[in-house]
Scaffold this active site. Structure first.
Site, short mmCIF file in Angstrom:
data_model
loop_
_atom_site.label_atom_id
_atom_site.label_comp_id
_atom_site.label_asym_id
_atom_site.label_seq_id
_atom_site.Cartn_x
_atom_site.Cartn_y
_atom_site.Cartn_z
N PHE A 112 -109.05 -18.35 23.07
CA PHE A 112 -107.94 -17.21 22.96
C PHE A 112 -108.43 -16.24 22.00
O PHE A 112 -108.69 -16.43 20.76
CB PHE A 112 -106.74 -17.96 22.81
CG PHE A 112 -105.52 -16.95 22.42
CD1 PHE A 112 -104.93 -16.13 23.53
CD2 PHE A 112 -105.05 -16.45 21.19
CE1 PHE A 112 -104.18 -15.24 23.28
CE2 PHE A 112 -104.09 -15.65 21.06
CZ PHE A 112 -103.59 -15.04 22.03
N LYS A 162 -112.32 -17.73 11.21
CA LYS A 162 -111.15 -18.02 10.66
C LYS A 162 -111.33 -19.52 9.81
O LYS A 162 -110.89 -19.28 8.53
CB LYS A 162 -109.96 -18.65 11.79
CG LYS A 162 -108.65 -18.95 11.31
CD LYS A 162 -107.63 -19.19 12.42
CE LYS A 162 -106.31 -19.31 11.64
NZ LYS A 162 -105.36 -19.82 12.79
#
Length: 565
Positions: A112, A162
């Site tokens: 995503f 991340k």
């Protein structure tokens, strides 16, 4: 000392002197944002769109000479930065973009909001990185800033997954970088300087063509000293505007597609052209075969790949412009060119930029001249791209160095609103005017909310003709007035829009209201918008069609004068 990757990013930015960041958070970059409160000295401006953040960082960098910084998250957040990155690349603007990426384990699996932003930006950045370990962040950022601000400046992108933001590593900020094949200080040969000085000494009709490199290298004083010592008139490219005072007796204005006719005609007659920090862009040269047909060329450029790329240089000088001029000045002899200056004065009288303004009401040229007169040329003007950009370049006065900001190479509509915001943040002491077209303004007008939220006192002047004006002009001239898909028949009420965003606005439809409106905006302690209703079919002249020469130069038709534009 161990820190998280996010802490290392902010510690590194602090050591690079960053104090302002533009951006928008998202899932992949959230660990970085959640660490931001630990660094209260870093001002973050939350924009409404990543393109706005990129252009704002660009505008900030242009007026300060510092590296502009913008953040974006992965996927669409990163791709929304792309136009701003390309704009910075085309105009050599020192910028660093930091993007969040999906976690390392998800890379390459169409996760995503995953996008290969390093791959996407490869051709539009000076360099970019995908940092896979927190231990690499400090050196990468050190190197990114070094690359962004040295040599020919440009954008650098640092993409960080991340989970790397939360990974811990030892932090030690490097003092230097190790780039053995990256030479930003090439040796300047004395023999080449002497050759250049000899050409200057022998020239009868020399011209200086000053580009953006003068502004980037802060070579204003050296340029002025060279011009005054040798008596050589100065022409500036679009991005070179404000590198030389436009009220100086030796200033000849801008040449090229929409430059002053007399500047282009002077280039035709010149026997020597000193190209200083410019790249002989097609908007300047038109048909390369006919550009400066009688001139030898001295080309000073920091990027060696620009030498002989478009135009052969009789004497090339590679290096930082300020350094080159400092070394060249002792070799040149004092001289004047009275006959040449008189000839250019004749060209100015025979080919004025506008034949008549007083009889034509709300002509944009007159509005810009009124603005310059009111500010005494002390403003910073930021434009978008199109007719208003060319009118601003042609009819504004610039007294101070680096006071004209525009998207030159990429020609990015929508630049004007966020770049003006960044410029005002970088120059809070200056009066920043954003000169907009109604088309480009609507591309990024959401940043008015950012401007109001942060009380950034930009003054907006929309030149509203209800058209994509420059495209319409091409349809007018080349397609027999077949105005396909260029007419905005239902523009929003920009005054009410400004008020909805929280700033005052005024519609100006009469010539006698122009000056009072400008004065009201100048007196207002905050952002304000003026919506100037200009003639719908006003064109920009002079005009040399793309790829053609001064032989095809088009000046303002007489019938336009008779009908008020």
């Amino acid at each position: 000392m161990k820190m998280t990757g996010a802490q290392i990013v902010f510690e590194s930015l602090t050591r690079e002197g960053v104090n302002v960041i533009f951006g928008i958070p998202g899932g992949a970059i959230l660990p970085l944002y959640q660490t931001l409160p630990e660094y209260p000295n870093l001002r973050h401006i939350l924009t409404r769109h990543e393109q706005g953040a990129a252009h704002a960082a660009d505008g900030y960098a242009r007026v300060t000479g510092k590296v502009g910084v913008a953040f974006g998250t992965s996927g669409p957040g990163a791709t929304n930065l792309v136009t701003g990155i390309a704009c910075a690349q085309m105009d050599s603007i020192p910028t660093v973009f930091i993007t969040g990426q999906v976690g390392r384990a998800a890379i390459g699996k169409d996760a995503f909001q995953e996008t290969d932003i390093a791959g996407i930006t490869l051709p539009i950045t000076k360099h970019n990185y995908l940092v896979m370990n927190a231990s690499e962040i400090a050196y990468t950022i050190k190197e990114a800033f070094y690359l962004a601000r040295t040599g020919r400046p440009g954008p650098v992108l640092v993409d960080i997954p991340k989970d790397v933001f939360v990974e811990q590593a030892e932090f030690e900020y490097p003092e230097t970088v190790d780039l053995p094949h990256y030479n930003v200080q090439p040796a300047i040969k004395t023999e080449a300087l002497k050759q250049a000085a000899a050409l200057i000494k022998d020239a009868k009709r020399p011209l200086i063509l000053a580009g953006h490199g003068v502004i980037i290298s802060h070579a204003y004083n050296e340029l002025r000293e060279l011009a005054e010592k040798t008596g050589i008139p100065v022409i500036t490219t679009l991005l070179g505007i404000s590198s030389f005072p436009s009220n100086h007796p030796l200033c000849v204005g801008m040449p090229g597609m929409h430059g002053m006719a007399y500047a282009s005609l002077a280039i035709d007659e010149a026997d020597l052209l000193l190209g200083l920090g410019m790249r002989f862009d097609d908007r300047v040269t038109g048909d390369l075969k006919t550009f400066a047909p009688n001139a030898k060329i001295i080309h000073v450029e920091v990027d060696p790949s620009e030498i002989n790329k478009n135009k052969h240089a009789t004497v090339p000088l590679v290096g930082d412009l300020k350094t080159v001029l400092q070394k060249l000045l002792p070799h040149v002899q004092p001289k004047t060119h009275p006959d040449w200056v008189k000839r250019i004065d004749v060209l100015k009288k025979e080919h004025p930029p506008v034949r008549s303004i007083a009889a034509n009401g709300m002509r944009p040229q007159a509005i810009l001249q009124t603005l310059s007169k009111e500010t005494k040329g002390q403003h910073v003007i930021v434009t978008g791209v199109g007719q208003h950009q060319m009118w601003a370049a042609q009819h504004s006065t610039f007294v101070n160095p680096n006071s004209f900001i525009t998207s030159g190479g990429l020609g990015a509509m929508g630049f004007e609103v966020p770049a003006a915001m960044g410029a005002q943040v970088g120059r809070p002491d200056a009066t920043v005017w954003s000169i907009c077209g109604d088309g480009g303004f609507q591309m990024t007008m959401s940043e008015l909310a950012t401007i109001v939220e942060n009380n950034i006192p930009v003054k907006f002047a929309i030149f509203n003709n209800g058209f994509l004006g420059m495209v319409r002009q091409w349809q007018d001239i080349f397609y027999k007035k077949s105005y396909v898909a260029t007419n905005y028949t239902r523009n929003p009420d920009f005054v009410k829009l400004a008020e909805a965003f929280g700033m005052p606005g005024r519609r100006v439809a009469r010539q006698e209201d122009v000056l009072p409106a400008i004065r009201e905006a100048m007196a207002h302690n905050g952002p304000m918008l003026l919506d100037f209703m200009i003639p719908q079919e006003e064109n920009v002249f002079p005009f040399i069609p793309a790829g053609q020469s001064t032989a095809q130069l088009m000046e303002e038709p007489v019938e336009d004068l008779a009908h008020g534009g």
